[in-house]
Design a protein around this motif. Structure first.
Motif, mmCIF file in Angstrom:
data_model
loop_
_atom_site.group_PDB
_atom_site.id
_atom_site.type_symbol
_atom_site.label_atom_id
_atom_site.label_comp_id
_atom_site.label_asym_id
_atom_site.label_seq_id
_atom_site.Cartn_x
_atom_site.Cartn_y
_atom_site.Cartn_z
ATOM 1 N N ASN A 8 0.900 -1.141 0.168
ATOM 2 C CA ASN A 8 -0.054 -0.101 0.018
ATOM 3 C C ASN A 8 0.918 1.102 0.036
ATOM 4 O O ASN A 8 1.437 1.572 1.152
ATOM 5 C CB ASN A 8 -0.960 -0.162 1.191
ATOM 6 N N ASP A 9 1.102 1.809 -1.136
ATOM 7 C CA ASP A 9 2.024 3.147 -1.616
ATOM 8 C C ASP A 9 1.528 3.739 -2.477
ATOM 9 O O ASP A 9 0.206 3.436 -3.141
ATOM 10 C CB ASP A 9 3.511 2.695 -1.236
ATOM 11 N N ASP A 10 2.232 4.702 -2.841
ATOM 12 C CA ASP A 10 1.814 5.607 -4.188
ATOM 13 C C ASP A 10 1.785 4.784 -5.405
ATOM 14 O O ASP A 10 1.401 5.382 -6.472
ATOM 15 C CB ASP A 10 2.905 6.840 -3.990
ATOM 16 N N GLU A 11 2.525 3.607 -5.449
ATOM 17 C CA GLU A 11 2.661 2.829 -6.631
ATOM 18 C C GLU A 11 1.432 1.773 -6.853
ATOM 19 O O GLU A 11 1.003 1.685 -7.950
ATOM 20 C CB GLU A 11 3.925 2.015 -6.527
ATOM 21 N N ALA A 12 1.145 1.241 -5.625
ATOM 22 C CA ALA A 12 -0.071 0.081 -5.866
ATOM 23 C C ALA A 12 -0.831 -0.038 -4.522
ATOM 24 O O ALA A 12 -0.141 0.024 -3.458
ATOM 25 C CB ALA A 12 0.898 -1.043 -6.402
ATOM 26 N N MET A 13 -1.949 -0.570 -4.556
ATOM 27 C CA MET A 13 -2.493 -1.003 -3.221
ATOM 28 C C MET A 13 -2.739 -2.433 -3.696
ATOM 29 O O MET A 13 -3.724 -2.698 -4.469
ATOM 30 C CB MET A 13 -3.854 -0.334 -3.329
ATOM 31 N N ILE A 14 -2.247 -3.362 -2.950
ATOM 32 C CA ILE A 14 -2.534 -4.920 -3.130
ATOM 33 C C ILE A 14 -2.851 -5.672 -1.828
ATOM 34 O O ILE A 14 -1.892 -5.161 -0.846
ATOM 35 C CB ILE A 14 -1.204 -5.401 -3.677
ATOM 36 N N GLU A 15 -4.014 -6.256 -1.561
ATOM 37 C CA GLU A 15 -4.362 -6.626 -0.434
ATOM 38 C C GLU A 15 -3.288 -7.807 0.054
ATOM 39 O O GLU A 15 -2.431 -8.576 -0.839
ATOM 40 C CB GLU A 15 -5.585 -7.475 -0.575
ATOM 41 N N MET A 38 -5.887 -4.909 3.743
ATOM 42 C CA MET A 38 -5.198 -3.892 3.104
ATOM 43 C C MET A 38 -4.203 -3.392 4.326
ATOM 44 O O MET A 38 -4.601 -2.850 5.284
ATOM 45 C CB MET A 38 -6.084 -2.591 2.435
ATOM 46 N N PRO A 39 -2.829 -3.492 4.032
ATOM 47 C CA PRO A 39 -2.011 -2.892 4.869
ATOM 48 C C PRO A 39 -1.896 -1.637 5.125
ATOM 49 O O PRO A 39 -2.358 -0.913 4.307
ATOM 50 C CB PRO A 39 -0.308 -3.417 4.330
ATOM 51 N N PRO A 40 -1.305 -1.085 6.226
ATOM 52 C CA PRO A 40 -1.279 0.565 6.177
ATOM 53 C C PRO A 40 -0.198 1.062 5.244
ATOM 54 O O PRO A 40 0.465 0.403 4.591
ATOM 55 C CB PRO A 40 -0.502 0.637 7.537
ATOM 56 N N LYS A 41 -0.717 2.446 4.683
ATOM 57 C CA LYS A 41 0.143 2.923 3.677
ATOM 58 C C LYS A 41 1.534 3.207 4.122
ATOM 59 O O LYS A 41 1.815 3.996 5.310
ATOM 60 C CB LYS A 41 -0.696 4.168 3.212
ATOM 61 N N ALA A 42 2.371 3.007 3.323
ATOM 62 C CA ALA A 42 3.713 3.265 3.516
ATOM 63 C C ALA A 42 4.213 4.682 3.237
ATOM 64 O O ALA A 42 3.569 5.217 2.344
ATOM 65 C CB ALA A 42 4.699 2.350 2.590
ATOM 66 N N CYS A 43 5.043 5.273 3.998
ATOM 67 C CA CYS A 43 5.564 6.624 3.825
ATOM 68 C C CYS A 43 6.188 6.752 2.598
ATOM 69 O O CYS A 43 6.318 7.921 1.874
ATOM 70 C CB CYS A 43 6.292 7.215 4.832
ATOM 71 N N LEU A 44 6.765 5.801 1.957
ATOM 72 C CA LEU A 44 7.878 5.959 0.642
ATOM 73 C C LEU A 44 7.121 4.905 -0.121
ATOM 74 O O LEU A 44 6.939 3.698 0.227
ATOM 75 C CB LEU A 44 9.160 5.721 1.028
ATOM 76 N N PRO A 45 6.959 5.078 -1.499
ATOM 77 C CA PRO A 45 6.903 4.054 -2.363
ATOM 78 C C PRO A 45 8.004 2.913 -2.424
ATOM 79 O O PRO A 45 9.087 3.308 -2.174
ATOM 80 C CB PRO A 45 6.740 4.777 -3.869
ATOM 81 N N LEU A 46 7.795 1.831 -2.849
ATOM 82 C CA LEU A 46 8.596 0.868 -2.959
ATOM 83 C C LEU A 46 10.008 1.055 -3.634
ATOM 84 O O LEU A 46 11.148 0.936 -3.245
ATOM 85 C CB LEU A 46 7.911 -0.404 -3.513
ATOM 86 N N ALA A 47 9.854 1.761 -4.765
ATOM 87 C CA ALA A 47 11.030 2.073 -5.685
ATOM 88 C C ALA A 47 11.910 3.097 -4.836
ATOM 89 O O ALA A 47 13.280 3.085 -5.027
ATOM 90 C CB ALA A 47 10.757 2.646 -7.026
ATOM 91 N N MET A 48 11.291 3.878 -3.798
ATOM 92 C CA MET A 48 12.050 5.046 -3.183
ATOM 93 C C MET A 48 12.593 4.348 -1.630
ATOM 94 O O MET A 48 13.591 4.902 -1.066
ATOM 95 C CB MET A 48 11.439 6.085 -3.115
#
Length: 248
Positions: A8-15, A38-48
């Motif tokens: 769960n980040d700015d790139e994707a939302m996957i259960e 749905m997990p909590p939203k991460a502060c950084l997208p996975l690529a960063m």
């Protein structure tokens, strides 16, 4: 218990998903339950994210209390989810900034105990996220660069939490003040402490306990200590009870 953490980040939302298989004799491998969340939203997208690993850690599953947990070092935040439904139950306030270097989690008697480089032991109600109490390992003088002494839970026994202090790459001479600490799990009150720089700050590293005895390597003098209960009662007598002035 197994599953996936989801994203769960700015790139994707996957259960994510969690499931449990029975280990009961004759029922091995039977699916007991399965939930999606749905997990909590991460502060950084996975690529960063550092090393391209999600900044969210978890899930840690607590089947006894029906909760699973996530945490995020970057924001020092925790989340609790319902193990039956996958619904979010609570979100914590950010913990002290030094817990950026790691948020250690221990669960005991319906409580979540958080420790780290902040030097605070924080007790949460694992089902509601309410902060029940805090214990602070305040430093002596100004030798610790973290403000307090970093602490970690090495074991919990008999309603008592045992903490050691350490550092990733400790400077010499070692700071004065880190201790082996015994804290009441119900109240957060300090029961006792002794000068002790542990070989680690996690379960099985700084010290261990068995049969009522604590054993650990103390870096202050490079000796292995064994600590147990002392005498239940000590009686001291002195004779004579009164000494007259001038007598030898």
């Amino acid at each position: 218990i197994g599953g996936t953490s989801g994203q769960n980040d700015d790139e994707a939302m996957i259960e994510g998903t969690l499931w449990a298989l029975s280990l009961e004799a004759g029922k091995e491998g039977t699916l007991l339950w399965q939930i999606n969340f749905m997990p909590p939203k991460a502060c950084l997208p996975l690529a960063m994210a550092p090393r391209q690993q999600t900044t969210i850690s978890g899930p840690i599953v607590d089947p006894e209390d029906g909760v699973f947990l996530f945490s995020e070092d970057e924001t020092t935040t925790r989340w609790g989810y319902d193990l039956d439904t996958g619904e979010l139950l609570w979100t914590s306030e950010p913990e002290p900034a030094m817990n950026y270097y790691g948020m250690r989690t221990n669960i005991y008697d319906g409580k979540l105990f958080s420790t780290g480089y902040s030097g605070e032991l924080i007790a949460y109600d694992v089902k509601t996220g309410e902060v029940l109490w805090k214990y602070v390992a305040e430093q002596v003088g100004f030798e610790s660069p973290y403000g307090n002494y970093p602490v970690g839970v090495v074991f919990i026994a008999d309603g008592k939490i045992y903490l050691t202090s350490g550092e990733h790459s400790a400077t010499q001479p070692l700071w004065r003040g880190p201790n082996l600490r015994c804290v009441d799990a119900e109240t957060g009150e300090e029961v006792w402490k002794m000068m002790f720089w542990g070989a680690g700050m996690s379960s099985g590293s700084g010290a261990v306990i068995a049969d009522g005895y604590i054993v650990g390597l103390n870096y202050y003098d490079n000796k292995i200590y064994c600590i147990g209960k002392g005498p239940s009662e000590t009686t001291i007598t002195a004779e004579p009870a009164v000494i007259e002035k001038g007598s030898s």
